[in-house]
Design an enzyme around this catalytic site. Structure first.
Site, mmCIF file in Angstrom:
data_model
loop_
_atom_site.group_PDB
_atom_site.id
_atom_site.type_symbol
_atom_site.label_atom_id
_atom_site.label_comp_id
_atom_site.label_asym_id
_atom_site.label_seq_id
_atom_site.Cartn_x
_atom_site.Cartn_y
_atom_site.Cartn_z
ATOM 1 C CD GLU A 299 -9.491 4.546 5.514
ATOM 2 O OE1 GLU A 299 -9.393 5.648 6.078
ATOM 3 O OE2 GLU A 299 -8.523 3.833 5.234
ATOM 4 N NE ARG B 286 -14.081 0.380 3.170
ATOM 5 C CZ ARG B 286 -14.468 -0.165 2.020
ATOM 6 N NH1 ARG B 286 -14.433 -1.462 1.860
ATOM 7 N NH2 ARG B 286 -14.890 0.572 1.034
ATOM 8 C CB CYS B 287 -10.614 3.068 10.141
ATOM 9 S SG CYS B 287 -9.452 2.196 11.189
ATOM 10 C CD GLN C 269 -3.007 -1.020 2.304
ATOM 11 O OE1 GLN C 269 -3.183 -2.024 2.975
ATOM 12 N NE2 GLN C 269 -3.650 0.110 2.553
#
Lengths: 284, 805
Positions: free
Chosen positions: B759, B383-384, B236
């Site tokens: 997110e 996802r945050c 990522q």
């Protein structure tokens, strides 16, 4: 998820299958849809040096509904079973149950024979076959023999089938009366937290006969004669259902797993069975 | 010129710029199976690696015997810590200031830990050889509970023995990592002591895992002739990986090329550096051949970065009429065997200090204690943004608990405590400056749309019917109002391993008027190639269809910190707009020259520059691009290119209002989601279709986490949920219909006002689903029950309330 090396066989005739099984003993396994066996091989939890694929053997994929008798070949998939109109008309519980097995992709491959033969306590067909008092047809070096589904399961993954025998079909009398297959699971594709198969024949407002079996609540499917007896002769009222449930709870022996502790499973087993009996009765 | 004539409308539509639901350009290849993922890479002579992993959660490694494995034909090497030690690669630094074993150095600290790396000519041979490596272990006492770990004599990290100072200050115990304090402890305690009402609750936010569909993997290829290392991997943050690889290996950075090809989901799982990456590099250096390592699902779940695992205790003070006066939060954070959290360096508990949420709370205090246990390392932002799900879950549960304490409606309690529109920019008690918001408008819209009063009436009727024995189903109304903090972040306080968290965009306009733009981010499914082209289209007047977006190759893309924490749009999106504006500024000068007017006498109009007051006199961007390359223009150098490195002045603060209506079967514990409404305010909306897709995806992962997804361990540290049979990954069957909605409150400091959205639905969704479950039992006295709310835990809650009697 990389299996160990194995030899792959795809024989054309059952004689050849039996010969391979005799030659390799418990080093060999037959494969139908492969949706239990192959994952176990990939996890290296099942060691199968000789894998015998049954898909080229003729005559294992037939469904027949004839004169009150149903026969389902071992290689009939759950998808075939769901989409066979004659079978659905004769034994709607089979379709209702099969629709709750795994997911559509698995049902295209997963077979009745594999589900019945494997002896996995999580599989739905064994309990269903016991409910329907099915006969299991095996073929081996000494020819064919038949075992009652209610006598077939000995322990988890242990059945009456010998290493050199192959399950070729199951058969049963066309079931009578009302039916229900009720299953609680955490998600699509999961094994049951609790599942119940029920057939009830109603005559004159009371239960003439009943058959009740449950899945994944013991190391074998549980057909409870006491639960059946508790219903027969009653009006299937709340008290009768309650005593049938009590009888079944005496026969199951669930183990704790990620689905929950024993107390939860026993509670849910009672609820699921109650709902299945009520639904079967409403259809009887 | 403000009214769009049909001609201008058509030109504007042709651009497919911001606000357009442009179809994703990525999907043509993904839907046809033509993506190019790490495991699709096949190089001549490539070898395959596989790990020998520890079956134990805590054990001494007595000996490793490679002989049988090495004797298997096709096996090229078996690497152990002993082999990596001379290169000083048997340990590696983590993003959290700790270090982590690459291969077991004398002991193992979690089940599934990497012990030896087998390299073979064939993937199957590698797997066979793993079984032939004989490792002798001596089992040690296992600590899976952080509270026990803080009391135990058992030393997990013997390498840190005697070190009373860690990367984030003093260590109180040999299994303690750090204490991180924020806010005003004394002031908060005073408020709590004198408050009219105090609600207190302890909640466990269970350990879970991002579980991207594509697991982690890498292919390393060391070219010994030119000395260049190429590394393809599931990264990522490819540029950071290059820098770290250079620092660790001593290979100069220009000789390392890191490529993130197509990535099948990240969700934070692919931010860190894993032993597999390092081992594939070492193996390639040792063998001189390309080496591939791709983990399987079970390895991914049991050994790569987990998320959450926070024990949170809150105290919230309020007046009798519900005005919140103070908030106290303590967290015991289980980090596993190594502190490998992926957070900006100065934030060992991420942005947990956003835990005052959307509310105007005058004083607050937060303390987080990090603890070592015998579990896998990680603590990534699933996802945050960094620990924001934990913070939002905490405050949204505390609000519910306070509402119970006050016997007040939880929607109303929120409303009277929201930060007001006119208070923005708003400095929260724990330090963050919220950029913009209009919470009351969003909340009112949400409650009105779902007919909140009607739902409460129906719920009350259901409770009565239940008490009368007419139904066995209860109804829950789940509420959540969240404020995120995303877009990390300003270089002054945000860095990862010392690298400031700016991001970048480089644009090259081709002579015929199409373009390529490269960014420092990397899409893992977010649709960057679609949306960044839309930003540019609006900025430079070239159709999005004529703009290629490229990311992930460190040899070609400008340096950037990558994609996680919803930072791509707030940071790289801003860089894109800023670079576009540089292009436009030069284009303006060229246009003025071509139109023979002064620079100030032309203005930008969709896809061209026009002479002010004479729109029939214009030069299109296509014409301008051609001239930029082919016409000698006095005082202007040829070409049309721009680069922008964007250091954001602040984070962005997206927010939203969610409502979930759920029916719960009290006897089986089965929840059924009847309705889910999600209103998101992510500022300026670039592609509404992609936003909707992001919201659906984030909500689905929220549903998963709230209702069953967990990494569970037994007392011996065995992972109980290591396959997708037991680890809950929802499919279409489990997912309800989502209703999406929005308001638009642009970020005042972002060039296009966008805040990021990927997110939000996860952050706001988890407490919403959880609150729905808990709300169903409020009438029967439930105050709090921990997630995940799977069937048996819901059943247990009902059982403990006596609802089965």
């Amino acid at each position: 998820m990389i299996p160990a090396a194995f030899d792959y066989y795809r024989p054309k005739g059952m004689d050849e299958v039996i010969a391979l099984l005799q030659e390799h003993g418990d080093d060999a396994r037959v494969m139908a849809g492969g949706h239990s066996l192959i994952p176990m091989m990939k996890l290296r939890m099942a060691e199968v040096p000789h894998l015998i694929d049954l898909q080229d053997i003729d005559g294992l994929s037939d469904i027949s509904v004839d004169q009150g008798r149903i026969t389902i070949g071992a290689m009939v998939t759950q998808h075939d079973l769901i989409n066979h109109d004659g079978l659905t008309a004769a034994a709607p519980i089979l379709r209702e149950a099969a629709l709750q097995i795994a997911d559509p992709q698995v049902r295209y491959m997963g077979t009745v024979g594999g589900n019945v033969a494997n002896g996995d306590p999580g599989n739905d067909m064994p309990g269903l076959m016991q409910c329907l008092d099915a006969q299991i047809h095996l073929i081996g070096p000494d020819g064919e023999r038949t075992v009652a589904a209610r006598d077939y399961y000995e322990a988890a993954y242990m059945t009456d089938r010998e290493d050199d025998e192959v399950l070729v079909s199951v058969s049963m009398d066309t079931p009578q009366g009302g039916y229900a297959y009720e299953k609680q699971k955490r998600k699509i594709g999961d094994y049951a937290t609790a599942a119940a198969a029920v057939q009830i024949v109603k005559v004159g407002g009371s239960v003439k006969s009943a058959s009740v079996a449950m899945t994944n609540l013991s190391d074998v499917p549980v057909w409870s004669e006491a639960a059946c007896d508790a219903l027969v002769g009653t009006a299937c009222d709340a008290a009768a259902v309650k005593s049938a449930v009590a009888a079944m709870l005496g026969d199951i022996d669930p183990a704790e797993d990620n689905r929950g502790p024993v107390a939860f499973k026993r509670h849910v087993a009672g609820i699921i069975l109650t709902r299945a009996i009520e639904r079967a009765w409403s259809r009887a | 010129m403000n009214d769009l004539t049909p001609d201008r409308e058509e030109r504007s539509a042709n651009l497919k710029g911001m606000g357009c639901s442009r179809k994703r350009v990525e999907d043509a290849r993904f839907t046809q199976g033509k993506g190019n993922y790490v495991d699709d890479i096949k190089l001549p002579g490539m070898l395959h690696g596989d790990f020998v992993r520890s079956p134990y959660a805590h054990a001494r490694v007595v000996s490793i015997n490679k002989d049988a494995a090495m004797a298997l034909p096709g096996v090229v090497a078996v690497l152990t810590a002993e082999d990596l030690a001379p290169l000083n690669l048997h340990w590696m630094p983590t993003l959290a200031g700790d270090k982590q074993m690459v291969l077991a150095d004398g002991k193992v600290l979690f089940q599934g830990q990497e012990v030896a790396f087998v390299v073979a000519s064939d993937r199957y041979v590698a797997a066979d050889a793993v079984e032939l490596v004989e490792v002798e272990y001596e089992e040690l006492p296992v600590l899976t509970d952080p509270f026990e770990a803080l009391k135990s004599d058992v030393v997990l990290r013997e390498d840190l023995a005697g070190q009373t100072e860690g990367a984030h200050g003093p260590r109180k115990h040999h299994n303690h990592i750090f204490t991180w304090e924020q806010g005003d402890e004394t002031g908060t305690n005073q408020v709590l002591d004198n408050a009219e009402v105090v609600a207190e609750e302890t909640m466990y936010y269970h350990r879970t895992h991002p579980c991207p569909l594509e697991t982690c993997g890498s292919v390393a290829s060391m070219d010994k002739v030119n000395g260049k290392l190429t590394l393809w991997g599931t990264f990522q943050a490819p540029h950071v990986v290059r820098t770290v690889a250079s620092l660790l290996s001593g290979i100069e950075e220009h000789n390392i090329r890191v490529v993130s090809p197509d990535i099948g989901g990240g969700f934070g799982n692919k931010v860190g550096v894993y032993p597999g990456y390092v081992c594939s590099i070492v193996a390639s250096i040792v063998t001189g051949k390309p080496v591939k390592w791709v983990e399987d699902r079970m390895e991914n779940l049991m050994s790569t970065a987990f998320a959450r695992d926070y024990w949170m205790t809150g105290k919230i003070a309020a007046t009798k009429d519900g005005k919140i006066t103070g908030l106290h939060c303590h967290v015991t954070a289980d980090h596993g065997g190594f502190d490998a959290c992926a957070d900006p360096t100065k934030f060992p508990a991420g942005f947990m200090n956003i835990c005052t949420g959307s509310y105007d709370i005058p004083v607050a205090y937060l303390a987080v204690d990090g603890v070592y246990t015998n579990k896998a390392p990680g603590g990534v932002s699933y996802r945050c943004s960094f620990r924001v799900t934990e913070a939002v879950y905490f405050i949204e549960r505390m609000i519910e608990v306070l509402a119970i304490e006050l016997d007040m409606d939880a929607a109303e309690l929120r409303r009277i405590n929201f930060i007001k529109k006119e208070q923005f920019p708003y400095t929260a008690a724990l330090g963050w400056e919220y950029d913009s918001g209009d919470y009351h408008t969003a909340w009112d819209k949400a409650l009105k749309t779902v007919d909140y009063d009607g739902l409460r009436k129906e719920q009350a009727e259901r409770v009565e019917a239940f008490k009368r024995g007419e139904t066995r189903k209860l109804m829950g109304v789940g509420l959540s109002f969240f404020t995120e903090i995303v877009g990390a972040g300003p270089v002054k306080n945000c860095d990862i391993l010392g690298m400031g968290m700016f991001d970048s965009c480089e644009i090259r306009i081709h002579p015929t008027g199409s373009a390529i733009a490269r960014l420092g981010t990397i899409s893992q499914g977010q649709g960057h190639a679609t949306t960044f082209a839309q930003i540019l289209a609006s900025e430079i007047g070239i159709s999005a269809d004529s703009i290629t977006i490229e990311e992930g190759d460190t040899d070609t893309a400008p340096y950037g910190l990558g994609t996680y924490g919803s930072r791509s749009t707030p940071v790289a999106g801003a860089a894109t707009a800023m670079a576009g504006r540089k292009i436009r500024a030069k284009a303006q000068m060229i246009a003025a020259y071509l139109l023979e007017v002064h620079d100030d006498d032309v203005e930008f109009d969709i896809d061209r520059f026009v002479v002010k007051g004479a729109p029939e006199k214009f030069k299109t961007m296509k014409e301008i691009a051609y001239a930029a390359y082919n016409q000698a223009i006095p005082g202007i150098e040829p070409g049309l290119e721009a680069v922008s490195y964007y250091d954001p002045p602040n984070m962005t603060y997206p927010f939203g209002a969610y409502v979930c209506v759920m029916d719960i079967d009290v006897d089986t514990g089965v929840p059924e989601i009847r309705r889910f409404y999600a209103l998101d305010d992510c500022g300026t909306r670039i592609n509404p279709m992609i936003i909707e897709g992001q919201v659906h995806g984030g909500l689905t992962e929220a549903l998963a986490v709230a209702l069953g997804q967990e990494i569970a361990y037994d007392k011996l540290g065995n992972v109980k949920t290591g396959t997708l049979m037991d680890f809950f990954l929802p499919t279409a069957w489990e997912v309800p219909n989502y209703e999406t909605d929005y308001t638009v409150t642009p970020s005042p400091h972002h060039p296009i006002g966008a805040k990021g959205v990927g997110e939000s639905p996860h952050v706001g969704g988890v407490p919403c689903f959880s609150n729905a479950v808990q709300d169903a039992f409020r009438a029967f006295g439930l105050r709090h029950t921990n997630m995940p709310h799977d069937h048996w835990r819901i059943w247990q809650a009902a059982n403990q309330l006596g609802l089965h009697d």
